[in-house]
Write a protein that holds these residues in place. Sequence first.
Motif, short mmCIF file in Angstrom:
data_model
loop_
_atom_site.label_atom_id
_atom_site.label_comp_id
_atom_site.label_asym_id
_atom_site.label_seq_id
_atom_site.Cartn_x
_atom_site.Cartn_y
_atom_site.Cartn_z
N GLY A 4 -6.64 -2.29 -1.25
CA GLY A 4 -5.80 -3.44 -1.56
C GLY A 4 -6.28 -4.69 -0.85
N THR A 40 -2.25 0.90 -10.63
CA THR A 40 -2.58 -0.42 -10.11
C THR A 40 -1.31 -1.25 -10.01
OG1 THR A 40 -4.70 -0.29 -11.25
CG2 THR A 40 -4.06 -2.45 -10.41
N CYS A 79 -3.23 -3.77 -5.30
CA CYS A 79 -3.42 -2.47 -4.65
C CYS A 79 -3.70 -1.47 -5.75
CB CYS A 79 -2.16 -1.99 -3.96
SG CYS A 79 -1.71 -2.95 -2.53
N GLN A 134 -0.05 -5.08 -9.17
CA GLN A 134 -0.58 -6.44 -9.04
C GLN A 134 0.57 -7.43 -9.04
OE1 GLN A 134 -4.08 -7.09 -11.35
NE2 GLN A 134 -3.62 -9.25 -11.66
N LEU A 186 0.84 -1.21 0.00
CA LEU A 186 0.00 0.00 0.00
C LEU A 186 0.87 1.26 0.00
CD1 LEU A 186 -2.72 -1.24 2.50
CD2 LEU A 186 -3.13 -0.66 0.10
#
Length: 297
Positions: free
Chosen positions: A96, A72, A87, A74, A54
């Motif tokens: 997230g 984003t 997140c 991932q 985060l």
Amino acid sequence: MTDQTETFSDKLLGFTIPARNARGKAVRLDRAIDEILAAHDYPPAITHLLAEALVLATLIGGLLKDESGQLTMQAQTEGGVVRLLVCDYRNGQLRGYVDFDRERLTELGANPPLSALFGKGYLAITFDMAGGEGRYQGIVPLEGETLAEACEAYFGQSEQIPTLIRVAARAGENGCMAGGLLVQHLPDGEEGRERLHARMDHPEWEHVVALAGSTRHEELIDPALSLEALVWRLFHEEEEVRVQPGAPIARGCRCSAEHYEQIIARFPEEDRADMRDENGMIVIDCAFCSKVFEIEA
Ligand SMILES: [Zn+2]
């Protein structure tokens, strides 16, 4: 540095060191992270991992110039204990979640390294510009000791921007606290994406790395130390450091019954019929919020 209200938690701070062609972001997450974690019941190793992710999403999302753009992050694996970590960040809104194998995680012990959590995996970082005006995605293998290192590799490989990232997280009885610092080298004031002559060993960047690299974990998560004071500690010998207070950060999700109703309405009736359960409802769950929505469609 100019006199102003200082930045402590749940807010971004931007800074530049003009003489070194460096720019940076600093952030500390407190309440925002607790609100995100409150929707889940994660064991400590997953809490720690998500807290770091985060912070990274906030630091990198904070680089977006356009407020309605989205970042984003991932992380996905093939057969890892953590199957998926997502997140995203949009204009101060952060969310997230982590999808993982609880049983296999227990077998790993208290502080599993990144390699044990992810196995063979990759990290995708996607910038969505405002109003569908473009999407940039870079993918790097999940290597190194930490997620922060994987993000540094993303900037080095996909964007050719020398980048240093430090992240710290601590979870205790009073909740979770996490913070981070990102510094980048943009020689000649170059801010575009085409960078043919990026060098990781540029002397002015090496100097910035030496200073920023001295950041201590405790400083990143010390709630009494303002981010301005942290930046000042690191770079006070520079002739000029400019700071720009940034957006407040809060947990934010777009899920709502109305939101899903609108999406479902776009499907043909035949598809909607397939989605309905035995009670005639379409059930959708938001993994970010651990919430289930039953849509009458
Ligand atoms: Zn949600």
